[in-house]
Design an enzyme around this catalytic site. Structure first.
Site, PDB file in Angstrom:
ATOM      1  N   GLU A   1       0.829  -1.211   0.000  1.00 47.28           N
ATOM      2  CA  GLU A   1       0.000   0.000   0.000  1.00 47.28           C
ATOM      3  C   GLU A   1       0.859   1.256   0.000  1.00 47.28           C
ATOM      4  O   GLU A   1       0.715   2.114   0.882  1.00 47.28           O
ATOM      5  CB  GLU A   1      -0.897   0.003   1.251  1.00 47.28           C
ATOM      6  CG  GLU A   1      -1.788  -1.212   1.421  1.00 47.28           C
ATOM      7  CD  GLU A   1      -2.433  -1.290   2.816  1.00 47.28           C
ATOM      8  OE1 GLU A   1      -2.113  -0.447   3.690  1.00 47.28           O
ATOM      9  OE2 GLU A   1      -3.242  -2.202   3.027  1.00 47.28           O
ATOM     10  N   PRO A   2       1.775   1.416  -0.935  1.00 42.21           N
ATOM     11  CA  PRO A   2       2.656   2.582  -0.879  1.00 42.21           C
ATOM     12  C   PRO A   2       1.925   3.883  -1.208  1.00 42.21           C
ATOM     13  O   PRO A   2       1.089   3.913  -2.109  1.00 42.21           O
ATOM     14  CB  PRO A   2       3.699   2.284  -1.966  1.00 42.21           C
ATOM     15  CG  PRO A   2       2.990   1.400  -2.939  1.00 42.21           C
ATOM     16  CD  PRO A   2       2.022   0.576  -2.124  1.00 42.21           C
TER      17      PRO A   2
ATOM     18  N   TYR B   1       5.214  17.411  12.112  1.00 40.09           N
ATOM     19  CA  TYR B   1       6.272  16.433  12.431  1.00 40.09           C
ATOM     20  C   TYR B   1       7.654  17.056  12.493  1.00 40.09           C
ATOM     21  O   TYR B   1       8.643  16.305  12.473  1.00 40.09           O
ATOM     22  CB  TYR B   1       6.382  15.347  11.342  1.00 40.09           C
ATOM     23  CG  TYR B   1       5.136  14.766  10.775  1.00 40.09           C
ATOM     24  CD1 TYR B   1       4.228  14.075  11.574  1.00 40.09           C
ATOM     25  CD2 TYR B   1       4.877  14.851   9.412  1.00 40.09           C
ATOM     26  CE1 TYR B   1       3.102  13.502  11.010  1.00 40.09           C
ATOM     27  CE2 TYR B   1       3.751  14.270   8.850  1.00 40.09           C
ATOM     28  CZ  TYR B   1       2.865  13.604   9.665  1.00 40.09           C
ATOM     29  OH  TYR B   1       1.752  13.035   9.105  1.00 40.09           O
TER      30      TYR B   1
ATOM     31  N   CYS C   1      -1.419  33.059  11.585  1.00 39.96           N
ATOM     32  CA  CYS C   1      -1.189  33.577  12.941  1.00 39.96           C
ATOM     33  C   CYS C   1      -0.915  32.438  13.924  1.00 39.96           C
ATOM     34  O   CYS C   1      -1.711  32.176  14.830  1.00 39.96           O
ATOM     35  CB  CYS C   1      -2.393  34.383  13.377  1.00 39.96           C
ATOM     36  SG  CYS C   1      -2.761  35.667  12.185  1.00 39.96           S
TER      37      CYS C   1
HETATM   38  N1  PLP Z   1      -1.561   2.003   4.379  1.00 39.58           N
HETATM   39  C1  PLP Z   1      -2.020   2.464   5.545  1.00 39.58           C
HETATM   40  C2  PLP Z   1      -2.954   1.622   6.326  1.00 39.58           C
HETATM   41  C3  PLP Z   1      -1.616   3.719   6.016  1.00 39.58           C
HETATM   42  O1  PLP Z   1      -2.067   4.169   7.192  1.00 39.58           O
HETATM   43  C4  PLP Z   1      -0.706   4.485   5.232  1.00 39.58           C
HETATM   44  C5  PLP Z   1      -0.224   5.784   5.707  1.00 39.58           C
HETATM   45  O2  PLP Z   1      -0.483   6.286   6.744  1.00 39.58           O
HETATM   46  C6  PLP Z   1      -0.277   3.978   4.009  1.00 39.58           C
HETATM   47  C7  PLP Z   1      -0.703   2.728   3.607  1.00 39.58           C
HETATM   48  C8  PLP Z   1       0.666   4.725   3.116  1.00 39.58           C
HETATM   49  O3  PLP Z   1       1.883   4.930   3.754  1.00 39.58           O
HETATM   50  P1  PLP Z   1       3.118   5.591   3.002  1.00 39.58           P
HETATM   51  O4  PLP Z   1       2.623   6.875   2.411  1.00 39.58           O
HETATM   52  O5  PLP Z   1       4.119   5.810   4.055  1.00 39.58           O
HETATM   53  O6  PLP Z   1       3.559   4.631   1.955  1.00 39.58           O
END
Ligand code: PLP
Length: 423
Positions: free
Chosen positions: A279-280, A322, A349
């Site tokens: 899930e990038p 962050y 502000c």
């Molecule tokens: N999958 C899940 C469940 C997430 O919470 C996130 C990011 O918070 C991602 C995928 C994507 O992460 P990244 O953008 O670090 O690849």
């Protein structure tokens, strides 16, 4: 030097692909998000190469940047999507996503969101608690369906990243304690409204090492084998997102650096048949975008020099949230300009309204600056705080610029608000 190959200086002027950024500023005004289509495609290609010939699916973590044009680009390239809300599901479908390639993560799925996703026939719900499991099962049954589900387990590994983007530790709100997972799977197995299809984890974001992933993978494999002994066969394993990018001097992993050992571990442990899902988010879009901003004022105080720009924390929250680092590049530096150390701040502000601190830069009033690596978690986290319309987004493709979201108008800010009648 800039951190992305699609944003380079040519004849002393920073370009997005083949277009000089000052042209975009003249045409669309600032602040402005500028994305490179080629950079999106190249980031995708790195994943595509890493999974070539494998049973694997890349589900773009669309929270990083959910503009329809960006989603459409990835959808055309073959991506699935990782969503975390009904709004994201609607966006993904509007961009042409195949429902059968959508996975639904998130700790707080509401009943209407579950119904919407069941009706759409998505690939999998990544369930994050026992209470959610029960709600999902009940709704599926009521709709006469079986909900495809995996448990998002919390493998308790330290991803060595910022605490706000670390998600796989016991104290985080995400996922189900891995020790509790077998009992929950057994419960799910008994329920006619549920179809167990996989297991999922996501340990954090901006991860620069393989070890935490392999630790998590090892724990997930142990779980999968334990479930198999109980007669529960999974079809996929989702390792989440999280690969880091270069904001300054980091050395990010190539997807193949991670996936080669993942595939060989799965094969070595007799699980080569499982579909691997990733899930990038950030690593597909982060370095494909910049935030273009103009210096409104220079202000010197006895202890600090400030460059006050027209972008602010509402456009790019990461530094405030962050203390994140983004490189700052003067777009057209001129010979003879004096370097000074500046804090780059916005007009909001709040003392937290800064984009970069203590940077030695040659800046004059009116100059354009590019805040680099702003393709991920920039527009998607933007707000209208201080009644600032959200900035426009432009997608550059070679020498063509496409306006993919116009700047909001001042009227957009309050057009839907109502003053109650007195009485
Ligand atoms: N999958 C899940 C469940 C997430 O919470 C996130 C990011 O918070 C991602 C995928 C994507 O992460 P990244 O953008 O670090 O690849």
């Amino acid at each position: 030097m800039t951190v992305a190959p699609q944003f380079q200086f040519k004849n002393g002027v920073l370009h997005a692909e083949d277009i000089p950024l000052p042209e975009l500023a003249d045409q669309y005004a600032t602040p402005l998000y500028v994305y490179s289509r080629r950079a999106l495609r190249e980031a995708w290609e790195r994943y595509a190469r890493a999974i070539a010939g494998r049973n694997a699916l890349i589900c773009y973590g669309m929270k990083a940047n959910s503009n329809l044009a960006v989603l459409h680009e990835f959808q055309r390239l073959g991506a699935g999507f990782d969503i975390v809300s009904g709004g994201e599901l609607a966006r993904a479908l509007a961009a042409g996503a195949a429902p059968g390639k959508i996975v639904f993560s998130g700790v707080g799925k509401q009943a209407w969101e579950i119904r919407q996703a069941l009706s759409a026939n998505i690939k999998c719900f990544n369930v994050e608690s026992a209470a959610e499991l029960e709600r999902l099962a009940d709704i599926a049954l009521e709709m006469g369906l079986r909900a495809p589900m995996s448990l998002r387990v919390n493998p308790d590994v330290d991803a060595h990243t910022h605490p706000y983007i670390s998600t796989g530790l016991k104290e985080n709100k995400f996922g189900v304690d891995i020790a509790a997972a077998p009992a929950l799977y057994r419960q799910a197995m008994q329920h006619p409204g549920l179809d167990i299809v996989g297991v999922d984890c996501h340990i954090g974001s901006q991860i620069l090492e393989i070890a935490p992933y392999l630790d998590a993978l090892g724990k997930l494999i142990d779980l999968i084998l334990e479930l198999r002994a109980d007669g529960i066969e999974l079809r996929h394993l989702d390792l989440g997102g999280g690969l880091g990018i270069r904001y300054t001097d980091e050395t990010p992993l190539d997807p193949a650096d991670l996936l080669d050992p993942v595939f060989s571990t799965l094969e070595a442990r007799g699980l080569g048949h499982l579909q691997l899902i990733l899930e990038p988010g950030r690593s597909l879009v982060g370095n494909a975008g910049i935030l273009l901003t103009r210096v409104e004022y220079l202000k010197r105080t006895p202890v600090r020099n400030f460059a006050i720009v027209d972008a602010a924390m509402n456009d790019l929250m990461r530094p405030a949230l962050y203390e994140a680092w983004h490189d700052v590049e003067p777009v057209a530096p001129r010979a003879g300009q004096t370097n000074r150390v500046y804090d780059i701040v916005g007009p909001i502000c709040e003392s937290g309204d800064w984009l970069a601190r203590q940077r030695e830069l040659p800046i004059e009033q009116g100059d354009l600056l590019a805040i680099m690596s702003a393709g991920a978690y920039a527009f998607s986290m933007a707000s209208q705080y201080n009644a600032r319309p959200r900035a426009a987004e432009v997608l550059v493709d070679a020498d063509q610029a496409h306006l993919i979201r116009p700047r909001e108008s001042i009227q957009d800010l309050y057009a839907s608000e109502r003053i109650p009648a007195r009485g």
